[in-house]
Design a protein around this motif. Structure first.
Motif, mmCIF file in Angstrom:
data_model
loop_
_atom_site.group_PDB
_atom_site.id
_atom_site.type_symbol
_atom_site.label_atom_id
_atom_site.label_comp_id
_atom_site.label_asym_id
_atom_site.label_seq_id
_atom_site.Cartn_x
_atom_site.Cartn_y
_atom_site.Cartn_z
ATOM 1 N N HIS A 1 0.823 -1.209 0.000
ATOM 2 C CA HIS A 1 0.000 0.000 0.000
ATOM 3 C C HIS A 1 0.859 1.261 0.000
ATOM 4 O O HIS A 1 0.442 2.291 -0.539
ATOM 5 N N VAL B 1 0.355 4.281 -2.624
ATOM 6 C CA VAL B 1 0.098 5.631 -2.132
ATOM 7 C C VAL B 1 1.115 6.621 -2.699
ATOM 8 O O VAL B 1 0.759 7.754 -3.064
ATOM 9 N N ALA C 1 -2.698 -0.392 5.969
ATOM 10 C CA ALA C 1 -3.413 0.057 4.776
ATOM 11 C C ALA C 1 -4.381 1.190 5.102
ATOM 12 O O ALA C 1 -4.447 2.198 4.384
ATOM 13 N N TRP D 1 -3.971 4.998 3.524
ATOM 14 C CA TRP D 1 -4.981 5.568 2.638
ATOM 15 C C TRP D 1 -5.706 6.747 3.284
ATOM 16 O O TRP D 1 -6.212 7.626 2.582
ATOM 17 N N TYR E 1 -3.374 9.563 2.517
ATOM 18 C CA TYR E 1 -3.550 9.910 1.106
ATOM 19 C C TYR E 1 -4.846 10.678 0.892
ATOM 20 O O TYR E 1 -4.883 11.673 0.151
ATOM 21 N N GLY E 2 -5.924 10.225 1.521
ATOM 22 C CA GLY E 2 -7.216 10.882 1.343
ATOM 23 C C GLY E 2 -7.227 12.305 1.835
ATOM 24 O O GLY E 2 -7.841 13.187 1.216
#
Length: 386
Positions: free
Chosen positions: A269, A273, A330, A334, A337-338
């Motif tokens: 991940h 990313v 993970a 994320w 990243y979001g």
């Protein structure tokens, strides 16, 4: 627009690869010194490591190239001219968004396939040089490790296959050791193995370290000491999670020798990313690059560069911390990243639909909470001392 952006992007990639490859060159040069095909092997080793550097340089170059392009166009008032002709900021920099999608696809291929294959190729070449080419790596009056043995050669003859005054030390079980000394020796090939053939020397053997006085001495005329395997293949790919392709990495649900399931998940991940950051970096670059044409803010450029560094460090931190949490790496990766993706989209939307530069729009947003909520307004309203 694309032509203006691609020039700094390609320049950043080239400079970054040259700098990083120069550091790697110092490492690989020692492996091939004395080899007849040294330059060719160095080129192969460096080429195998290029995908590793490229995975980091692609997002950085895209971001910095987009930012410098946007900043140059705004400072030179070209954006204002385009707006006067009816072209919006969003339409002007739409090509950068498309370029981000292209770079994201390329970087997924790099981190998912080229990087693990390149890493395995590099390790296989290094293994071959370290094991099959012992006589090429040996140096005058220098200790070197060959497997469990430590070898010292005082002088190398010009043919590099024969030596003078050799000392070999090898630790044994139970704290014992074996020491071999010989006035001369040369490299021989016995079947599939390379051996160091020594002449007219002496071997000292201590079988048990608890009895150091129990030394067995043997004078020999000729003795062969294995120092490498000339044709043995390197281990299969995949024993290290960094050598797994992206589909293999995502499907791997059992631990490897040196990696737990959490480590494997974090690696997979984290690659995605970093690669998919190319989707929002051009949006962030446009939001930070659009500024007043009448004033140049050097701090805005510094902040723009720090954002990529901060994002990369947060991804590394999220991957490491996520392995210790119940939610897993993970989810934390994320989430990071979001947050950056959503922030970039909002800033890009405000830039393309709002009025003024990013600091001006932030000040306007804060002013909605009243004078107490806008520190920038208070600073602007503070009278200047003569």
């Amino acid at each position: 627009m694309l032509r203006q952006a691609l020039l700094p992007i390609m320049g950043t990639i080239l400079i970054g690869l040259l700098v990083l490859s120069a550091a790697r060159f110092l490492i690989v040069f020692d492996l091939v010194l004395g080899n007849d095909q040294g330059l060719i092997i160095v080129a192969r080793l460096l080429a195998a490591f290029v995908p590793h550097y490229l995975a980091f340089m692609l997002p950085l170059a895209l971001y910095w190239g987009s930012y410098t392009t946007v900043r140059q166009l705004t400072v030179s008032s070209e954006v204002n001219i385009l707006q006067a002709t009816g072209s919006s900021v969003g339409r002007t920099f739409r090509a950068l968004v498309v370029l981000g999608v292209v770079f994201a696809a390329i970087n997924v291929a790099v981190v998912g396939w080229l990087q693990p294959m390149g890493r395995y190729t590099y390790r296989a070449l290094a293994y071959k040089l370290e094991n099959a080419d012992f006589y090429l790596r040996v140096r005058d009056s220098t200790f070197m490790n060959v497997g469990p043995r430590t070898i010292f050669v005082e002088k190398i003859n010009p043919d590099r296959h024969s030596f003078q005054k050799i000392l070999i030390y090898e630790p044994l079980d139970k704290g014992g050791s074996m020491t071999i000394a010989a006035p001369r020796g040369n490299i021989t090939k016995l079947g599939e193995r390379l051996s160091l053939r020594l002449y007219d020397g002496q071997r000292l053997l201590i079988e048990n370290g608890a009895e150091p006085d129990n030394v067995q001495s043997l004078n020999f005329d000729v003795i062969d000491v294995p120092v490498g395997n000339a044709v043995a293949p390197f281990r299969p790919r995949g024993e290290d999670e960094q050598e797994l392709l992206m589909p293999e990495l995502l499907a791997q649900n059992t631990a490897l020798a040196d990696a737990s399931v959490a480590d494997i998940s974090s690696n997979a991940h984290k690659r995605l990313v970093i690669a998919l950051s190319c989707l929002f970096l051009p949006l962030m670059a446009v939001a930070l690059g659009v500024q007043s044409a009448r004033k140049k803010n050097i701090y805005q450029s510094i902040i723009a560069l720090l954002i990529v560094i901060i994002y990369h460090q947060l991804v590394e931190f999220a991957g490491d911390v996520g392995k210790e949490l119940a939610i897993g790496p993970a989810a934390l990766l994320w989430f990071t990243y979001g947050v950056f993706f959503a922030t970039s989209v909002v800033l890009f939307y405000k830039t393309t639909t709002g009025i003024g530069t990013l600091p001006d729009r932030l000040s306007a947003a804060l002013s909605r909470w009243g004078p107490a909520g806008d520190p920038l307004a208070r600073l602007r309203g503070k009278p200047q001392t003569p």
